[in-house]
Design a protein around this motif. Structure first.
Motif, PDB file in Angstrom:
ATOM      1  N   ILE A  56      -5.314   9.668   2.627  1.00 43.32           N
ATOM      2  CA  ILE A  56      -5.346   8.547   3.550  1.00 43.32           C
ATOM      3  C   ILE A  56      -4.172   8.685   4.513  1.00 43.32           C
ATOM      4  O   ILE A  56      -3.016   8.638   4.104  1.00 43.32           O
ATOM      5  CB  ILE A  56      -5.246   7.196   2.805  1.00 43.32           C
ATOM      6  CG1 ILE A  56      -6.198   7.128   1.620  1.00 43.32           C
ATOM      7  CG2 ILE A  56      -5.447   6.041   3.768  1.00 43.32           C
ATOM      8  CD1 ILE A  56      -7.654   7.193   1.937  1.00 43.32           C
ATOM      9  N   LYS A  57      -4.463   8.868   5.770  1.00 41.74           N
ATOM     10  CA  LYS A  57      -3.415   9.089   6.777  1.00 41.74           C
ATOM     11  C   LYS A  57      -2.997   7.750   7.378  1.00 41.74           C
ATOM     12  O   LYS A  57      -3.282   7.434   8.523  1.00 41.74           O
ATOM     13  CB  LYS A  57      -3.913  10.046   7.862  1.00 41.74           C
ATOM     14  CG  LYS A  57      -2.819  10.509   8.793  1.00 41.74           C
ATOM     15  CD  LYS A  57      -3.351  11.495   9.795  1.00 41.74           C
ATOM     16  CE  LYS A  57      -2.282  11.875  10.786  1.00 41.74           C
ATOM     17  NZ  LYS A  57      -2.782  12.769  11.805  1.00 41.74           N
ATOM     18  N   LYS A  58      -2.353   6.957   6.543  1.00 42.33           N
ATOM     19  CA  LYS A  58      -1.859   5.652   6.980  1.00 42.33           C
ATOM     20  C   LYS A  58      -0.649   5.302   6.119  1.00 42.33           C
ATOM     21  O   LYS A  58      -0.655   5.514   4.911  1.00 42.33           O
ATOM     22  CB  LYS A  58      -2.950   4.599   6.821  1.00 42.33           C
ATOM     23  CG  LYS A  58      -2.544   3.234   7.320  1.00 42.33           C
ATOM     24  CD  LYS A  58      -3.750   2.302   7.318  1.00 42.33           C
ATOM     25  CE  LYS A  58      -3.378   0.944   7.871  1.00 42.33           C
ATOM     26  NZ  LYS A  58      -4.582   0.091   7.973  1.00 42.33           N
ATOM     27  N   ASP A  59       0.374   4.764   6.760  1.00 43.67           N
ATOM     28  CA  ASP A  59       1.597   4.402   6.053  1.00 43.67           C
ATOM     29  C   ASP A  59       1.479   2.971   5.531  1.00 43.67           C
ATOM     30  O   ASP A  59       1.696   2.019   6.263  1.00 43.67           O
ATOM     31  CB  ASP A  59       2.798   4.550   6.986  1.00 43.67           C
ATOM     32  CG  ASP A  59       4.110   4.264   6.289  1.00 43.67           C
ATOM     33  OD1 ASP A  59       4.111   4.078   5.047  1.00 43.67           O
ATOM     34  OD2 ASP A  59       5.138   4.228   6.982  1.00 43.67           O
ATOM     35  N   TYR A  60       1.112   2.827   4.262  1.00 44.71           N
ATOM     36  CA  TYR A  60       0.956   1.507   3.660  1.00 44.71           C
ATOM     37  C   TYR A  60       2.291   0.895   3.238  1.00 44.71           C
ATOM     38  O   TYR A  60       2.347  -0.272   2.889  1.00 44.71           O
ATOM     39  CB  TYR A  60       0.011   1.577   2.457  1.00 44.71           C
ATOM     40  CG  TYR A  60      -1.409   1.868   2.851  1.00 44.71           C
ATOM     41  CD1 TYR A  60      -2.257   0.848   3.250  1.00 44.71           C
ATOM     42  CD2 TYR A  60      -1.898   3.166   2.854  1.00 44.71           C
ATOM     43  CE1 TYR A  60      -3.562   1.114   3.633  1.00 44.71           C
ATOM     44  CE2 TYR A  60      -3.196   3.436   3.240  1.00 44.71           C
ATOM     45  CZ  TYR A  60      -4.025   2.406   3.616  1.00 44.71           C
ATOM     46  OH  TYR A  60      -5.312   2.670   4.006  1.00 44.71           O
ATOM     47  N   SER A  61       3.356   1.656   3.276  1.00 45.27           N
ATOM     48  CA  SER A  61       4.661   1.145   2.847  1.00 45.27           C
ATOM     49  C   SER A  61       5.166   0.031   3.757  1.00 45.27           C
ATOM     50  O   SER A  61       6.036  -0.742   3.355  1.00 45.27           O
ATOM     51  CB  SER A  61       5.690   2.277   2.781  1.00 45.27           C
ATOM     52  OG  SER A  61       5.998   2.751   4.080  1.00 45.27           O
ATOM     53  N   LYS A  62       4.615  -0.072   4.954  1.00 37.50           N
ATOM     54  CA  LYS A  62       5.031  -1.134   5.878  1.00 37.50           C
ATOM     55  C   LYS A  62       4.492  -2.496   5.444  1.00 37.50           C
ATOM     56  O   LYS A  62       4.969  -3.523   5.903  1.00 37.50           O
ATOM     57  CB  LYS A  62       4.573  -0.810   7.295  1.00 37.50           C
ATOM     58  CG  LYS A  62       5.259   0.421   7.852  1.00 37.50           C
ATOM     59  CD  LYS A  62       4.748   0.759   9.229  1.00 37.50           C
ATOM     60  CE  LYS A  62       5.423   2.038   9.707  1.00 37.50           C
ATOM     61  NZ  LYS A  62       4.934   2.463  11.005  1.00 37.50           N
ATOM     62  N   ILE A  63       3.499  -2.505   4.570  1.00 36.54           N
ATOM     63  CA  ILE A  63       2.941  -3.757   4.048  1.00 36.54           C
ATOM     64  C   ILE A  63       3.691  -4.061   2.759  1.00 36.54           C
ATOM     65  O   ILE A  63       3.479  -3.422   1.741  1.00 36.54           O
ATOM     66  CB  ILE A  63       1.426  -3.633   3.796  1.00 36.54           C
ATOM     67  CG1 ILE A  63       0.715  -3.182   5.064  1.00 36.54           C
ATOM     68  CG2 ILE A  63       0.856  -4.952   3.286  1.00 36.54           C
ATOM     69  CD1 ILE A  63      -0.744  -2.812   4.854  1.00 36.54           C
TER      70      ILE A  63
END
Length: 66
Positions: free
Chosen positions: A23-30
């Motif tokens: 998954i090419k998305k940075d979920y750490s920002k949530i």
């Protein structure tokens, strides 16, 4: 891909299918874990919807006559 960002990798497995996804998305920002999970699942649904409409999805389905 940015080497400083962790992109989740996921293996989905059923009796008949094994699918590996990155998954090419940075979920750490949530920050909220429930919202992060909700966003992740929404993205998986979006991926499945988009994939099901793509011509390439037919490459994964083969019909065999006995």
């Amino acid at each position: 891909m940015d080497e400083n960002i962790f992109y989740p990798e996921l293996t989905l497995e059923t009796d008949d299918i094994i699918m590996e996804l990155a998954i090419k998305k940075d979920y750490s920002k949530i920050r909220d874990s429930d919202k992060r999970k909700e966003e992740f699942i929404k993205d998986l649904h979006d991926f499945i919807d988009e994939f099901s409409q793509a011509d390439e999805s037919l490459d994964f389905i083969k019909y065999y006559d006995d």
